[in-house]
Design a protein around this motif. Sequence first.
Motif, PDB file in Angstrom:
ATOM      1  N   SER A   1      -6.721  23.647 -12.676  1.00 37.78           N
ATOM      2  CA  SER A   1      -5.955  23.664 -11.437  1.00 37.78           C
ATOM      3  C   SER A   1      -4.753  24.577 -11.613  1.00 37.78           C
ATOM      4  CB  SER A   1      -5.498  22.255 -11.037  1.00 37.78           C
ATOM      5  OG  SER A   1      -4.514  21.767 -11.933  1.00 37.78           O
ATOM      6  N   PHE A   2      -4.284  25.121 -10.512  1.00 41.81           N
ATOM      7  CA  PHE A   2      -3.068  25.922 -10.539  1.00 41.81           C
ATOM      8  C   PHE A   2      -2.518  26.018  -9.120  1.00 41.81           C
ATOM      9  CE2 PHE A   2      -6.765  28.678 -10.321  1.00 41.81           C
ATOM     10  CZ  PHE A   2      -6.473  29.619  -9.337  1.00 41.81           C
ATOM     11  N   LEU A   3      -1.242  26.362  -9.023  1.00 40.58           N
ATOM     12  CA  LEU A   3      -0.543  26.465  -7.755  1.00 40.58           C
ATOM     13  C   LEU A   3      -0.270  27.926  -7.444  1.00 40.58           C
ATOM     14  CD1 LEU A   3       2.067  23.609  -8.364  1.00 40.58           C
ATOM     15  CD2 LEU A   3      -0.125  23.432  -7.168  1.00 40.58           C
ATOM     16  N   ILE A   4      -0.404  28.302  -6.173  1.00 40.42           N
ATOM     17  CA  ILE A   4      -0.133  29.681  -5.771  1.00 40.42           C
ATOM     18  C   ILE A   4       0.672  29.707  -4.482  1.00 40.42           C
ATOM     19  CG2 ILE A   4      -2.222  30.601  -6.859  1.00 40.42           C
ATOM     20  CD1 ILE A   4      -3.504  30.731  -4.070  1.00 40.42           C
ATOM     21  N   ASN A   5       1.349  30.807  -4.270  1.00 39.24           N
ATOM     22  CA  ASN A   5       2.021  31.081  -3.004  1.00 39.24           C
ATOM     23  C   ASN A   5       1.813  32.551  -2.695  1.00 39.24           C
ATOM     24  OD1 ASN A   5       4.272  31.956  -1.162  1.00 39.24           O
ATOM     25  ND2 ASN A   5       4.761  29.769  -1.265  1.00 39.24           N
ATOM     26  N   ASN A   6       1.295  32.834  -1.504  1.00 38.22           N
ATOM     27  CA  ASN A   6       0.917  34.193  -1.130  1.00 38.22           C
ATOM     28  C   ASN A   6       1.732  34.688   0.063  1.00 38.22           C
ATOM     29  OD1 ASN A   6      -1.902  32.716  -2.003  1.00 38.22           O
ATOM     30  ND2 ASN A   6      -1.682  34.765  -2.841  1.00 38.22           N
ATOM     31  N   PRO A   7       2.815  35.408  -0.192  1.00 36.35           N
ATOM     32  CA  PRO A   7       3.597  35.965   0.912  1.00 36.35           C
ATOM     33  C   PRO A   7       2.790  37.004   1.686  1.00 36.35           C
ATOM     34  CG  PRO A   7       4.841  35.985  -1.150  1.00 36.35           C
ATOM     35  CD  PRO A   7       3.425  35.674  -1.503  1.00 36.35           C
ATOM     36  N   THR A   8       2.974  37.018   3.007  1.00 38.09           N
ATOM     37  CA  THR A   8       2.287  38.024   3.820  1.00 38.09           C
ATOM     38  C   THR A   8       2.925  39.389   3.606  1.00 38.09           C
ATOM     39  OG1 THR A   8       3.655  37.257   5.661  1.00 38.09           O
ATOM     40  CG2 THR A   8       1.403  36.471   5.569  1.00 38.09           C
ATOM     41  N   GLY A   9       4.254  39.448   3.633  1.00 37.50           N
ATOM     42  CA  GLY A   9       4.951  40.702   3.358  1.00 37.50           C
ATOM     43  C   GLY A   9       4.418  41.855   4.178  1.00 37.50           C
TER      44      GLY A   9
ATOM     45  N   VAL B   1     -10.843  33.230  -9.959  1.00 36.41           N
ATOM     46  CA  VAL B   1     -10.681  32.293  -8.850  1.00 36.41           C
ATOM     47  C   VAL B   1      -9.268  32.496  -8.311  1.00 36.41           C
ATOM     48  CG1 VAL B   1     -10.521  29.876  -8.165  1.00 36.41           C
ATOM     49  CG2 VAL B   1     -12.263  30.589  -9.820  1.00 36.41           C
ATOM     50  N   GLY B   2      -9.128  32.648  -7.000  1.00 34.80           N
ATOM     51  CA  GLY B   2      -7.786  32.861  -6.466  1.00 34.80           C
ATOM     52  C   GLY B   2      -7.719  32.750  -4.971  1.00 34.80           C
ATOM     53  N   GLY B   3      -6.533  33.016  -4.437  1.00 38.11           N
ATOM     54  CA  GLY B   3      -6.311  32.933  -3.006  1.00 38.11           C
ATOM     55  C   GLY B   3      -5.441  34.074  -2.525  1.00 38.11           C
ATOM     56  N   GLY B   4      -5.591  34.408  -1.240  1.00 34.76           N
ATOM     57  CA  GLY B   4      -4.839  35.519  -0.665  1.00 34.76           C
ATOM     58  C   GLY B   4      -4.074  35.128   0.577  1.00 34.76           C
ATOM     59  N   SER B   5      -3.117  35.977   0.933  1.00 33.01           N
ATOM     60  CA  SER B   5      -2.320  35.727   2.139  1.00 33.01           C
ATOM     61  C   SER B   5      -3.137  35.922   3.407  1.00 33.01           C
ATOM     62  CB  SER B   5      -1.100  36.651   2.152  1.00 33.01           C
ATOM     63  OG  SER B   5      -1.511  38.012   2.093  1.00 33.01           O
ATOM     64  N   ASP B   6      -4.352  36.437   3.280  1.00 31.02           N
ATOM     65  CA  ASP B   6      -5.262  36.515   4.426  1.00 31.02           C
ATOM     66  C   ASP B   6      -5.922  35.173   4.720  1.00 31.02           C
ATOM     67  OD1 ASP B   6      -6.832  36.379   2.184  1.00 31.02           O
ATOM     68  OD2 ASP B   6      -8.014  38.174   2.609  1.00 31.02           O
ATOM     69  N   GLY B   7      -5.573  34.130   3.948  1.00 27.97           N
ATOM     70  CA  GLY B   7      -6.128  32.795   4.167  1.00 27.97           C
ATOM     71  C   GLY B   7      -7.405  32.523   3.421  1.00 27.97           C
TER      72      GLY B   7
ATOM     73  N   SER C   1     -12.769  31.524   4.382  1.00 27.60           N
ATOM     74  CA  SER C   1     -11.580  31.852   5.162  1.00 27.60           C
ATOM     75  C   SER C   1     -10.855  30.602   5.637  1.00 27.60           C
ATOM     76  CB  SER C   1     -11.961  32.711   6.368  1.00 27.60           C
ATOM     77  OG  SER C   1     -12.830  31.999   7.238  1.00 27.60           O
ATOM     78  N   SER C   2      -9.588  30.777   5.952  1.00 32.00           N
ATOM     79  CA  SER C   2      -8.746  29.760   6.607  1.00 32.00           C
ATOM     80  C   SER C   2      -8.563  28.498   5.779  1.00 32.00           C
ATOM     81  CB  SER C   2      -9.326  29.401   7.987  1.00 32.00           C
ATOM     82  OG  SER C   2      -9.456  30.546   8.794  1.00 32.00           O
ATOM     83  N   VAL C   3      -8.541  28.615   4.451  1.00 29.81           N
ATOM     84  CA  VAL C   3      -8.296  27.454   3.592  1.00 29.81           C
ATOM     85  C   VAL C   3      -7.024  27.617   2.763  1.00 29.81           C
ATOM     86  CG1 VAL C   3     -10.692  26.712   3.470  1.00 29.81           C
ATOM     87  CG2 VAL C   3      -9.839  28.375   1.811  1.00 29.81           C
ATOM     88  N   ILE C   4      -6.480  28.821   2.714  1.00 27.29           N
ATOM     89  CA  ILE C   4      -5.209  29.099   2.047  1.00 27.29           C
ATOM     90  C   ILE C   4      -4.142  29.313   3.117  1.00 27.29           C
ATOM     91  CG2 ILE C   4      -3.943  30.687   0.544  1.00 27.29           C
ATOM     92  CD1 ILE C   4      -6.034  29.072  -0.930  1.00 27.29           C
ATOM     93  N   THR C   5      -2.990  28.669   2.959  1.00 24.56           N
ATOM     94  CA  THR C   5      -1.889  28.843   3.906  1.00 24.56           C
ATOM     95  C   THR C   5      -0.925  29.878   3.354  1.00 24.56           C
ATOM     96  OG1 THR C   5      -2.078  26.532   4.586  1.00 24.56           O
ATOM     97  CG2 THR C   5      -0.048  27.698   5.173  1.00 24.56           C
ATOM     98  N   ALA C   6      -0.800  31.004   4.055  1.00 23.18           N
ATOM     99  CA  ALA C   6       0.096  32.067   3.608  1.00 23.18           C
ATOM    100  C   ALA C   6       1.544  31.615   3.692  1.00 23.18           C
ATOM    101  CB  ALA C   6      -0.113  33.316   4.459  1.00 23.18           C
ATOM    102  N   ASP C   7       2.389  32.199   2.843  1.00 18.94           N
ATOM    103  CA  ASP C   7       3.824  31.908   2.821  1.00 18.94           C
ATOM    104  C   ASP C   7       4.104  30.429   2.579  1.00 18.94           C
ATOM    105  OD1 ASP C   7       4.777  34.630   3.486  1.00 18.94           O
ATOM    106  OD2 ASP C   7       3.747  34.243   5.388  1.00 18.94           O
ATOM    107  N   SER C   8       3.206  29.762   1.866  1.00 14.94           N
ATOM    108  CA  SER C   8       3.357  28.343   1.561  1.00 14.94           C
ATOM    109  C   SER C   8       2.672  28.058   0.233  1.00 14.94           C
ATOM    110  CB  SER C   8       2.737  27.490   2.673  1.00 14.94           C
ATOM    111  OG  SER C   8       2.941  26.116   2.449  1.00 14.94           O
TER     112      SER C   8
END
Length: 289
Positions: A124-132, A157-163, A180-187
């Motif tokens: 497990s790991f935590l991420i935050n993806n700014p839209t910028g 394995v990862g996530g993007g600001s595109d969700g 798609s739509s499972v990652i919340t950008a800027d959070s």
Amino acid sequence: MKIPTTLLTILVSTSTGFGFTTVADFNSVPSVPTTLNTAPANTTGTGFAGGSVWNSGSTTLVDVVSDDLSAPAGTNYNRPQSTGSGPRKVELELSTATPFTGTNSRAVGRDLEATVDSGIAWISFLINNPTGANGSLAAVSFNNSSTNISLGNTMLVGGGSDGNLYYSGNGMGGAVTSVSSVITADSDNLILARLDFDSNVIDIWANPDVDALGAADIAGAAIASTVTPGLTRLTVGGNNNAFIDNLLFSNDSDAYFQVTGSTIPEPSTMAFLLGGIVLGLATLRHRRR
């Protein structure tokens, strides 16, 4: 209720063998900002090979900065980070107009305490993806070479600001599976994965309720051939000022708890334990006749 000695023996004999847990929350780094692959950041974490360091093979824009990430409340994730000198998190600072390609990322990896080539492991790991200006990517890759400073040509394995939640057996430049739509950008987001080295498949969740784990967002994907001989190395990487934190890996007997903090076993473990109990009771009944 006292469990008969015979039943305990059967349960222990069917349980997972000895493993280990790796923790990298980066909170031991005494000063920030500092580049992850240079002292004092390059030895942060436990469960890595003795004498190993975070290494990219070259100068890289992967820095340790102030503050911790945290999982969304609905996930019931409960793995508090160490106090140390922290709070700390990793910032993936390479700027690029095309964040979702393997040639436009930076990564730093470290060798594990031991090779994992059988059984079940959790990460497990935590991420935050700014839209910028361009969007961002944060990912963990597996068995990335110490001289490969990007996320190209490696299982990740990862996530993007595109969700999108991403999985690839050959880096962001290769064939990619995404949801798609499972990652919340800027959070802050939680990524959880289960690696089955006996069946060579990986299941991946984005922001799951770890106390009631449902179907994986990416289920039954093939573990890459570069990893199936054995997992030896974990790497953090990404770009465009994305963040990653609290990297937890375990193939121990309580691996799910180690990476989630949940005391409720994940479904396959529960089925395994129930199967062991049924087998034990049947054996006891047979012996009493």
